[in-house]
Structures are given as structure tokens and as C-alpha cells.
Design a protein around this motif. Sequence first.
Motif, PDB file in Angstrom:
ATOM      1  N   THR A  96     -28.324-153.548 -66.369  1.00  0.00           N
ATOM      2  CA  THR A  96     -29.454-153.335 -67.280  1.00  0.00           C
ATOM      3  C   THR A  96     -29.009-152.569 -68.512  1.00  0.00           C
ATOM      4  OG1 THR A  96     -30.960-153.295 -65.380  1.00  0.00           O
ATOM      5  CG2 THR A  96     -31.799-152.429 -67.464  1.00  0.00           C
ATOM      6  N   ARG A  97     -28.145-151.594 -68.331  1.00  0.00           N
ATOM      7  CA  ARG A  97     -27.641-150.801 -69.453  1.00  0.00           C
ATOM      8  C   ARG A  97     -26.843-151.691 -70.413  1.00  0.00           C
ATOM      9  NH1 ARG A  97     -26.303-146.993 -66.184  1.00  0.00           N
ATOM     10  NH2 ARG A  97     -24.116-147.612 -65.997  1.00  0.00           N
ATOM     11  N   VAL A  98     -25.986-152.556 -69.866  1.00  0.00           N
ATOM     12  CA  VAL A  98     -25.181-153.450 -70.695  1.00  0.00           C
ATOM     13  C   VAL A  98     -26.079-154.356 -71.533  1.00  0.00           C
ATOM     14  CG1 VAL A  98     -23.681-155.493 -70.577  1.00  0.00           C
ATOM     15  CG2 VAL A  98     -23.096-153.441 -69.274  1.00  0.00           C
ATOM     16  N   PHE A  99     -27.075-154.963 -70.910  1.00  0.00           N
ATOM     17  CA  PHE A  99     -27.927-155.897 -71.643  1.00  0.00           C
ATOM     18  C   PHE A  99     -28.924-155.178 -72.548  1.00  0.00           C
ATOM     19  CE2 PHE A  99     -26.028-158.939 -68.868  1.00  0.00           C
ATOM     20  CZ  PHE A  99     -26.062-160.127 -69.588  1.00  0.00           C
ATOM     21  N   ALA A 100     -29.311-153.968 -72.188  1.00  0.00           N
ATOM     22  CA  ALA A 100     -30.175-153.204 -73.085  1.00  0.00           C
ATOM     23  C   ALA A 100     -29.461-152.951 -74.409  1.00  0.00           C
ATOM     24  CB  ALA A 100     -30.566-151.883 -72.434  1.00  0.00           C
ATOM     25  N   ARG A 101     -28.197-152.608 -74.345  1.00  0.00           N
ATOM     26  CA  ARG A 101     -27.446-152.376 -75.574  1.00  0.00           C
ATOM     27  C   ARG A 101     -27.244-153.670 -76.358  1.00  0.00           C
ATOM     28  NH1 ARG A 101     -27.625-148.454 -72.751  1.00  0.00           N
ATOM     29  NH2 ARG A 101     -26.873-146.344 -73.110  1.00  0.00           N
ATOM     30  N   LYS A 102     -27.111-154.777 -75.665  1.00  0.00           N
ATOM     31  CA  LYS A 102     -27.016-156.062 -76.354  1.00  0.00           C
ATOM     32  C   LYS A 102     -28.308-156.369 -77.105  1.00  0.00           C
ATOM     33  CE  LYS A 102     -24.859-159.545 -74.325  1.00  0.00           C
ATOM     34  NZ  LYS A 102     -23.628-159.682 -75.142  1.00  0.00           N
ATOM     35  N   LEU A 103     -29.406-155.765 -76.642  1.00  0.00           N
ATOM     36  CA  LEU A 103     -30.708-155.947 -77.286  1.00  0.00           C
ATOM     37  C   LEU A 103     -31.068-154.794 -78.226  1.00  0.00           C
ATOM     38  CD1 LEU A 103     -32.643-157.225 -74.146  1.00  0.00           C
ATOM     39  CD2 LEU A 103     -32.143-158.571 -76.205  1.00  0.00           C
ATOM     40  N   VAL A 119     -35.083-158.363 -69.592  1.00  0.00           N
ATOM     41  CA  VAL A 119     -33.776-159.029 -69.643  1.00  0.00           C
ATOM     42  C   VAL A 119     -33.783-160.260 -68.747  1.00  0.00           C
ATOM     43  CG1 VAL A 119     -31.339-158.812 -69.009  1.00  0.00           C
ATOM     44  CG2 VAL A 119     -32.476-156.965 -70.274  1.00  0.00           C
ATOM     45  N   ALA A 120     -34.335-160.128 -67.542  1.00  0.00           N
ATOM     46  CA  ALA A 120     -34.380-161.256 -66.606  1.00  0.00           C
ATOM     47  C   ALA A 120     -35.158-162.426 -67.205  1.00  0.00           C
ATOM     48  CB  ALA A 120     -35.005-160.818 -65.292  1.00  0.00           C
ATOM     49  N   THR A 158     -23.242-166.394 -76.284  1.00  0.00           N
ATOM     50  CA  THR A 158     -22.665-165.522 -77.314  1.00  0.00           C
ATOM     51  C   THR A 158     -23.402-165.675 -78.637  1.00  0.00           C
ATOM     52  OG1 THR A 158     -20.500-165.636 -76.244  1.00  0.00           O
ATOM     53  CG2 THR A 158     -20.541-164.909 -78.527  1.00  0.00           C
ATOM     54  N   LEU A 159     -23.722-166.911 -79.012  1.00  0.00           N
ATOM     55  CA  LEU A 159     -24.375-167.142 -80.299  1.00  0.00           C
ATOM     56  C   LEU A 159     -25.770-166.538 -80.356  1.00  0.00           C
ATOM     57  CD1 LEU A 159     -23.379-170.804 -81.222  1.00  0.00           C
ATOM     58  CD2 LEU A 159     -22.417-168.659 -82.074  1.00  0.00           C
ATOM     59  N   LEU A 160     -26.524-166.612 -79.254  1.00  0.00           N
ATOM     60  CA  LEU A 160     -27.876-166.068 -79.280  1.00  0.00           C
ATOM     61  C   LEU A 160     -27.860-164.573 -79.536  1.00  0.00           C
ATOM     62  CD1 LEU A 160     -31.019-166.734 -77.375  1.00  0.00           C
ATOM     63  CD2 LEU A 160     -30.076-164.459 -77.120  1.00  0.00           C
ATOM     64  N   PHE A 161     -27.021-163.845 -78.809  1.00  0.00           N
ATOM     65  CA  PHE A 161     -27.017-162.400 -78.979  1.00  0.00           C
ATOM     66  C   PHE A 161     -26.445-161.989 -80.332  1.00  0.00           C
ATOM     67  CE2 PHE A 161     -27.619-162.399 -74.357  1.00  0.00           C
ATOM     68  CZ  PHE A 161     -28.590-161.416 -74.249  1.00  0.00           C
ATOM     69  N   ARG A 162     -25.521-162.779 -80.862  1.00  0.00           N
ATOM     70  CA  ARG A 162     -25.002-162.427 -82.188  1.00  0.00           C
ATOM     71  C   ARG A 162     -26.039-162.725 -83.264  1.00  0.00           C
ATOM     72  NH1 ARG A 162     -21.400-158.604 -83.618  1.00  0.00           N
ATOM     73  NH2 ARG A 162     -21.440-158.709 -85.899  1.00  0.00           N
ATOM     74  N   ALA A 163     -26.797-163.812 -83.112  1.00  0.00           N
ATOM     75  CA  ALA A 163     -27.864-164.105 -84.066  1.00  0.00           C
ATOM     76  C   ALA A 163     -28.908-163.003 -84.057  1.00  0.00           C
ATOM     77  CB  ALA A 163     -28.504-165.449 -83.727  1.00  0.00           C
ATOM     78  N   GLU A 171     -21.812-153.418 -81.561  1.00  0.00           N
ATOM     79  CA  GLU A 171     -20.733-152.975 -80.675  1.00  0.00           C
ATOM     80  C   GLU A 171     -20.755-153.703 -79.338  1.00  0.00           C
ATOM     81  OE1 GLU A 171     -21.339-148.808 -80.288  1.00  0.00           O
ATOM     82  OE2 GLU A 171     -20.658-148.343 -82.320  1.00  0.00           O
ATOM     83  N   ALA A 172     -21.846-154.407 -79.038  1.00  0.00           N
ATOM     84  CA  ALA A 172     -21.994-155.044 -77.723  1.00  0.00           C
ATOM     85  C   ALA A 172     -21.937-156.567 -77.770  1.00  0.00           C
ATOM     86  CB  ALA A 172     -23.326-154.618 -77.089  1.00  0.00           C
ATOM     87  N   ASN A 173     -22.164-157.150 -78.938  1.00  0.00           N
ATOM     88  CA  ASN A 173     -22.270-158.606 -79.041  1.00  0.00           C
ATOM     89  C   ASN A 173     -21.143-159.174 -79.892  1.00  0.00           C
ATOM     90  OD1 ASN A 173     -24.699-158.680 -77.526  1.00  0.00           O
ATOM     91  ND2 ASN A 173     -25.840-158.037 -79.347  1.00  0.00           N
ATOM     92  N   PRO A 174     -20.126-159.728 -79.261  1.00  0.00           N
ATOM     93  CA  PRO A 174     -18.964-160.220 -80.006  1.00  0.00           C
ATOM     94  C   PRO A 174     -19.263-161.472 -80.820  1.00  0.00           C
ATOM     95  CG  PRO A 174     -18.793-160.842 -77.704  1.00  0.00           C
ATOM     96  CD  PRO A 174     -19.985-159.929 -77.808  1.00  0.00           C
TER      97      PRO A 174
END
Length: 491
Positions: free
Chosen positions: A346-353, A367-368, A382-387, A428-431
Motif C-alpha cells: 500500500t505504501r509503494v502504490f500510495a507514493r505512485k499516486l 489502489v485495489a 508503466t505508462l498509466l502511472f507516468r501519465a 521518484e516512484a514512477n519510472p
Amino acid sequence: MPSQFPPLTTRFAGEFPDLVRECAPDIPAGVRVGAVNAPLAREFGIDKGAEHTALEQLTRSFASVEVAHAMAYSGHQFGTFSPVLGDGRAHLMGELTCSDGRVVDVHLKGSGRTPFSRPGSDGKAPLSAMYREYLVSEGLRALGIPASRALAILETGERIRRRAPEPEPAGILVRTAASHVRVGTFQFARIAGDQGAIEPETRERLVRFALERHYPGWDEGPGDSPAPALALLRGVASRQARLVAQWMGVGFVHGVLNTDNVSVAGESIDFGPCAFLDRYESAACFSSIDTGGRYAYGQQAAITQWNIARFADSLLDLIDPDPERAVEEASAVLSEFAEEYRAAFTRVFARKLGIGGDPGTEVEQFVARMLEALEREEGDFTLLFRALTEGRELEGEFAAGGAWRAELEEFRARAGTDPEHAEALMREANPIYIPRNHHVEQALREVERGETARFERLLEAIREPFTRREGFDDLESPPPNARYFTSFCGT
């Protein structure tokens, strides 16, 4: 600073002669240093500009070694226990002490037969598989994920037969890791001890060795210290929970999570049929040998917990002499694994958001839902989170209506994450760049022909995965047929 590597020690082999077998690597006379990880060589104290020369010197020293060591271990391979596995095509050359006090193993892979080799095996490895491990391990490290690292790739000039109809070039990987002690190492020590094949105190010493090397300070702090075996089990479980959560955050699929491929140091090791997601799919499984999807993307946490349970089995009598208490203590650790993994995921995906702080259950549910929607619309992970990071418009089911944006902003507000901080977290989280499978495969096919330009370009991009580079646009795009990609283990 030196222009050559300092001498290696052989502490592990010296302390645990029952857990290794003496053997010499097979390094042909015409071997050449094909690729050098210059940044890693400099971390080991080699002068800038002298990295290739230092690796040539190291290779010559390896070629003249009469005694190296193959490490012994057992393993549950696809759920079936094999009591004796061990390094069948690899050699532990020794340990290197870094200037900062870190100790790393220096290990060869694809370096010839050992006492653990399968009947008929040549102990060699395809050159392309060694370049794959270099790319993937460097990609993971650049993404902030613990992993063993390739120091160099040696091109032997040999040709070997594997899955291709024609012989392919062979190579040797010079790799480093915090250690190559695995869950399977303890399984071997347990069964060999039970059979009287090794000294009974070997496992206890192995526990102390692993704690000293990977978990210093384990016995410090208030209150009574736990039993060393319990402390090690808890430490390994915790690191593996966080490691798998990090894999999930970048869409990495290890491919072969057998117990002999689980490091007690908490690093990603033994890359074979590994791959990264293009389109998001929880059941994604790329390995040609995993026909049942045991090690699929969405199964990685559950199977790692299963592997930790097998680790616990190998330590029960050292955790507590009372079997019931030992099982109770080990079961508590397994429960802690599940909780820590959920929190880390949850922490990893929270930072991605772009959500800071300590995310709660509502963020976990959000997240789910997001990932379920992404899977239904077969969106690129990868593209969704970078967008999202760059504020670009999103397409598909998840973006429809825009209600999710208000919910996301509410989560950020509750966590006290202002827009600037949210953007910083996401960047920092989404390459931008990952080792996308089709680009990796194209690079490896050219390597087999002696052409490394595509490989070097891809390596350059993934070493700075969060920085967009001019002229690298093609490395961002997914392939048109990602669903049909298959990876191979290189054996």
C-alpha cells in the motif's frame, strides 16, 4: 585508488566446508571481457578509466585458480523438494571487503561443471542470458530495489546448444551480491545434519554467520534477545515482504521463486525467465517453464510467504526446543509477513499516486479498485502511472467521469501532501524507462551477433529511469503484442 581489485577472502568456504564443494572454474584461454560495469567497479575502489584493465586482471586470476567452490543447497522447485541442488554451473570465488566495510560475494555463473551439475550438463550459460541478467539487475538497482549486480560479462568464444536450433555464444557472468546464502542453504544444512552428513552445530553457526553479515545489531535493544534463529527468520521475512512489494510497484515478475532462489540477505537474485509487465495483468506469467502460473505476478507475495514457511521448517528446532512453542513463534512471523507485505504494498502504490504519510485501509481499497480497472481495460502499467505523474489525460475506464480524481485529492489532503510534494513522490516512484521485454530481446539478439550498441543504449536509459532523455522516445512504448511474450531461463 588502485587499478586492480584487492585479493578476495574465502571466509564462507573456510567456515563451512560442509556447505561447499571444491572445484575449479572452466575459463577458456581465449576468453575476453565483453562488458564491464564501470560504476560498480568504481564502488569497489577501482580508478576511473581503469575498470576494463582491472577486470581483465581479475579474469586472468580466475582462470589460474585451481580451487574455487560450488555452494551446496536444497530447494523446493515448483513445490517439489530436491534435497541436493547446489551450484551446477557457478563458482563462489570469494568475498570482497569494500572501503565502507561492506562484504560482497564475487561469484561466477556459466563457469563450467561442478559436483552439483546435472548428468550431461556442460555447466555453461548462453551469452544472451548473462546480458539479460546484467540489464535486469541494473534496472532494479536504479529503481531502488535490492538486487545482486553484474560486475562484468566474459565472452568465452564457445558455442553451446540450448533452445535454439543452432548453437549460440556462451558467456560467463561475474556477479556480486551481499551473499549467496539462500533459504535452500538452510534446508540443505537441516537435512544433511539430520542424516549425520555434516556436523550438527553447522546450522547454528550458519545462523550466526547470516545475522552477523546481514543483520548486525539483531541482539541489541531493550529486553531479552530472541533466539538467533527466530531473529533471522523475522529479519528475512521482513526484508522479503518489502522486496516483493517493491517488485509489484514496478511490475517485475521474477519467474522462478523456488526456495533456492530466495536470498537471506533480502536481495533479488538468480534472474532467469524474469520480465516486466507491459499491460497490467495480475496473472501475468512469462516463463516458459511455469506452465501452471505458480510464480505469476500476482502470486509473488503468497509464494514468498510459502517459501518463508519452508525456511521456518528448517529452523524450528533452533527457534525453540519445544516443538509447539517453535511452531507458535514461526507462525507469528508468517502472520507478520502478511501484515508487513500489505502495508509495504500500500505504501509503494500510495507514493505512485502521490499520497504521502502512512496510508490506511481506504487507500489500500482505492489502489485495489484502480488496478482492477486497469486490468479490465488492459492498460499499460508503466505508462498509466507516468501519465498521472505528468498530469496528462488518462484514457479508459478508470479515467471515465473523473470521480477518482476527487477521491485521490481527498487522500492527499488527509495525508497533508501538497501538490508539489505529491508530484515529487510520483516522479521518484514512477519510472519512464524499464527494461521492456521487446527492447531487451532485440538487444540480446544483436549481442549474439557481436553488436552491443542497442544494449548500451538501453542500459544507459534504465540506469536513469526517472529522467526523460531526448531521442529515447521509442524506449517508452510498449510492444503491439505484449500478451504473447515468453521468457526462458537460459539453462
